[in-house]
Motif scaffolding. Sequence first.
Motif, PDB file in Angstrom:
ATOM      1  N   UNK A 165      10.396 105.212 -17.197  1.00 20.76           N
ATOM      2  CA  UNK A 165       9.956 104.569 -18.432  1.00 20.76           C
ATOM      3  C   UNK A 165      11.157 104.255 -19.317  1.00 20.76           C
ATOM      4  N   UNK A 166      11.209 103.038 -19.823  1.00 15.79           N
ATOM      5  CA  UNK A 166      12.276 102.604 -20.725  1.00 15.79           C
ATOM      6  C   UNK A 166      11.647 102.057 -22.006  1.00 15.79           C
ATOM      7  N   UNK A 167      12.378 102.220 -23.109  1.00 22.17           N
ATOM      8  CA  UNK A 167      11.886 101.786 -24.412  1.00 22.17           C
ATOM      9  C   UNK A 167      12.620 100.528 -24.859  1.00 22.17           C
ATOM     10  N   UNK A 168      11.864  99.526 -25.229  1.00 18.34           N
ATOM     11  CA  UNK A 168      12.423  98.290 -25.775  1.00 18.34           C
ATOM     12  C   UNK A 168      11.932  98.128 -27.205  1.00 18.34           C
ATOM     13  N   UNK A 169      12.867  97.906 -28.115  1.00 19.03           N
ATOM     14  CA  UNK A 169      12.526  97.618 -29.506  1.00 19.03           C
ATOM     15  C   UNK A 169      13.217  96.326 -29.917  1.00 19.03           C
ATOM     16  N   UNK A 170      12.433  95.391 -30.444  1.00 19.74           N
ATOM     17  CA  UNK A 170      12.945  94.080 -30.833  1.00 19.74           C
ATOM     18  C   UNK A 170      12.451  93.798 -32.245  1.00 19.74           C
ATOM     19  N   UNK A 171      13.388  93.669 -33.167  1.00 24.95           N
ATOM     20  CA  UNK A 171      13.008  93.393 -34.551  1.00 24.95           C
ATOM     21  C   UNK A 171      13.608  92.068 -35.002  1.00 24.95           C
ATOM     22  N   UNK A 172      12.885  91.434 -35.895  1.00 26.45           N
ATOM     23  CA  UNK A 172      13.342  90.191 -36.517  1.00 26.45           C
ATOM     24  C   UNK A 172      13.014  90.276 -38.003  1.00 26.45           C
ATOM     25  N   UNK A 173      14.026  90.107 -38.864  1.00 28.24           N
ATOM     26  CA  UNK A 173      13.779  90.186 -40.297  1.00 28.24           C
ATOM     27  C   UNK A 173      13.466  88.815 -40.867  1.00 28.24           C
ATOM     28  N   UNK A 174      13.242  88.756 -42.165  1.00 25.92           N
ATOM     29  CA  UNK A 174      12.801  87.515 -42.796  1.00 25.92           C
ATOM     30  C   UNK A 174      13.913  86.477 -42.926  1.00 25.92           C
ATOM     31  N   UNK A 175      15.139  86.887 -42.620  1.00 28.53           N
ATOM     32  CA  UNK A 175      16.264  85.948 -42.624  1.00 28.53           C
ATOM     33  C   UNK A 175      16.643  85.496 -41.217  1.00 28.53           C
ATOM     34  N   UNK A 176      15.855  85.880 -40.214  1.00 29.51           N
ATOM     35  CA  UNK A 176      16.128  85.480 -38.838  1.00 29.51           C
ATOM     36  C   UNK A 176      17.048  86.416 -38.086  1.00 29.51           C
ATOM     37  N   UNK A 177      17.419  87.533 -38.701  1.00 25.00           N
ATOM     38  CA  UNK A 177      18.278  88.496 -38.011  1.00 25.00           C
ATOM     39  C   UNK A 177      17.484  89.289 -36.989  1.00 25.00           C
ATOM     40  N   UNK A 178      17.936  89.255 -35.744  1.00 25.58           N
ATOM     41  CA  UNK A 178      17.238  89.954 -34.662  1.00 25.58           C
ATOM     42  C   UNK A 178      18.135  91.018 -34.045  1.00 25.58           C
ATOM     43  N   UNK A 179      17.538  92.176 -33.791  1.00 22.41           N
ATOM     44  CA  UNK A 179      18.227  93.274 -33.130  1.00 22.41           C
ATOM     45  C   UNK A 179      17.348  93.774 -31.996  1.00 22.41           C
ATOM     46  N   UNK A 180      17.952  93.992 -30.846  1.00 21.82           N
ATOM     47  CA  UNK A 180      17.225  94.461 -29.671  1.00 21.82           C
ATOM     48  C   UNK A 180      17.852  95.761 -29.195  1.00 21.82           C
ATOM     49  N   UNK A 181      17.026  96.781 -29.069  1.00 20.26           N
ATOM     50  CA  UNK A 181      17.455  98.080 -28.571  1.00 20.26           C
ATOM     51  C   UNK A 181      16.796  98.345 -27.221  1.00 20.26           C
ATOM     52  N   UNK A 182      17.558  98.911 -26.301  1.00 19.25           N
ATOM     53  CA  UNK A 182      17.030  99.403 -25.035  1.00 19.25           C
ATOM     54  C   UNK A 182      17.335 100.896 -24.968  1.00 19.25           C
ATOM     55  N   UNK A 183      16.283 101.709 -24.897  1.00 23.54           N
ATOM     56  CA  UNK A 183      16.429 103.164 -24.871  1.00 23.54           C
ATOM     57  C   UNK A 183      17.293 103.659 -26.031  1.00 23.54           C
ATOM     58  N   UNK A 184      17.063 103.088 -27.211  1.00 22.69           N
ATOM     59  CA  UNK A 184      17.758 103.515 -28.415  1.00 22.69           C
ATOM     60  C   UNK A 184      19.142 102.938 -28.600  1.00 22.69           C
ATOM     61  N   UNK A 185      19.632 102.171 -27.645  1.00 20.38           N
ATOM     62  CA  UNK A 185      20.964 101.583 -27.724  1.00 20.38           C
ATOM     63  C   UNK A 185      20.865 100.122 -28.135  1.00 20.38           C
ATOM     64  N   UNK A 186      21.549  99.752 -29.225  1.00 22.08           N
ATOM     65  CA  UNK A 186      21.557  98.355 -29.664  1.00 22.08           C
ATOM     66  C   UNK A 186      22.365  97.529 -28.667  1.00 22.08           C
ATOM     67  N   UNK A 187      21.751  96.502 -28.093  1.00 21.53           N
ATOM     68  CA  UNK A 187      22.416  95.685 -27.076  1.00 21.53           C
ATOM     69  C   UNK A 187      22.599  94.242 -27.528  1.00 21.53           C
ATOM     70  N   UNK A 188      21.749  93.763 -28.429  1.00 22.54           N
ATOM     71  CA  UNK A 188      21.866  92.399 -28.947  1.00 22.54           C
ATOM     72  C   UNK A 188      21.595  92.435 -30.448  1.00 22.54           C
ATOM     73  N   UNK A 189      22.460  91.795 -31.209  1.00 19.08           N
ATOM     74  CA  UNK A 189      22.271  91.630 -32.649  1.00 19.08           C
ATOM     75  C   UNK A 189      22.735  90.227 -33.007  1.00 19.08           C
ATOM     76  N   UNK A 190      21.812  89.373 -33.432  1.00 16.97           N
ATOM     77  CA  UNK A 190      22.142  87.975 -33.659  1.00 16.97           C
ATOM     78  C   UNK A 190      21.160  87.393 -34.680  1.00 16.97           C
ATOM     79  N   UNK A 191      21.576  86.347 -35.341  1.00 16.47           N
ATOM     80  CA  UNK A 191      20.705  85.643 -36.289  1.00 16.47           C
ATOM     81  C   UNK A 191      20.399  84.248 -35.767  1.00 16.47           C
ATOM     82  N   UNK A 192      19.122  83.908 -35.744  1.00 19.69           N
ATOM     83  CA  UNK A 192      18.698  82.572 -35.321  1.00 19.69           C
ATOM     84  C   UNK A 192      17.507  82.156 -36.174  1.00 19.69           C
ATOM     85  N   UNK A 193      17.595  80.984 -36.772  1.00 23.46           N
ATOM     86  CA  UNK A 193      16.532  80.492 -37.649  1.00 23.46           C
ATOM     87  C   UNK A 193      15.835  79.265 -37.071  1.00 23.46           C
TER      88      UNK A 193
END
Length: 330
Positions: free
Chosen positions: A272-300
Amino acid sequence: MMKAFGKRPLLLGLFFCAAFVANTPNAFSQTGSFGQAPNGPAPNSQADSTRALVDELNALLEKGERERLIDPWFLRDLQTVIGKYDRPWSDILLQDDFSARGPQPDPPWQVTAGEFLIDWRHGLRSVIEPNATNQSAQSGSQSKDEKDIGKALLGALLQGALQGSQSGNQSGSQGSGTQQQSSGQAQFAAVQAALPISNAFSIDVTFSLRPLVNGTEEGFELGPYQGATASSGYRLSYIAADRSLQLLKVSSRGVSTIDGARLANDLTDGQAHQLNWTRDQDGGMTIHIDGQAVIAVTDRSFRESFDGFAVLNRGGDFAMRDVTIAGVSN
């Protein structure tokens, strides 16, 4: 001296507020494991209190930064602490542990290609067996260009699979709630949940992926989409062959890569692996795999809300144990 003295109330207030936040349970975990409510205050009242506190702290930080009342290093540390609890995604839009008796998933899930069935041990599960032709074609080494093309095609594949569900309904080619693919053996499977998702969102998925034959290229793709035919949106694509995770943008203009990363650990271990993907109101996205941040980028590219969430199994034994999607109030 007067200037230094003037900093003290703001610094003391921030210090004690940050200490309070750091010792406050995460108010946005609105349910425990498999829907069990955690101990403590009612989730909504606790979430509202923490949200108000974080908003006040952020206002103080902005004032301190604007008027240069706070040491930059101390400001950064405070922002880091508060950022751990600044979760505006307080509205639970979808929460499913796939505990339905099945075999078909409950609404709003709809299988649009291949098979996704409820498995009491693994959750919502799809098994794509490689055929001999694909296995021999994939056994050779791939060039970088070929891999890049493959990633782009994977994004287009999901778009076609989801759009194909409508034509399948019209032609009567569906059976038992799934769309039959033209080949004798399914090449992919797709499932989607049609529901409104705010432009700012948080997606949590517990998943597993297991290869069926060594040397084949397993992978999956998931993300929020826009439009009744899921013709545009974001896709997070994992290719097991090179452990690559790609954040894609799918639109009428085609598929393009926003950002990507090569993961240190293989996800095809059946665990089992955990994926967390968040996007804020300014388009900032962060993706974590098993608690480790692997992608952090802004796209609008997408400013409107999304119309659903889609998942595609490209190959292998893929399962989702649970999915939680949260959004923000308008």
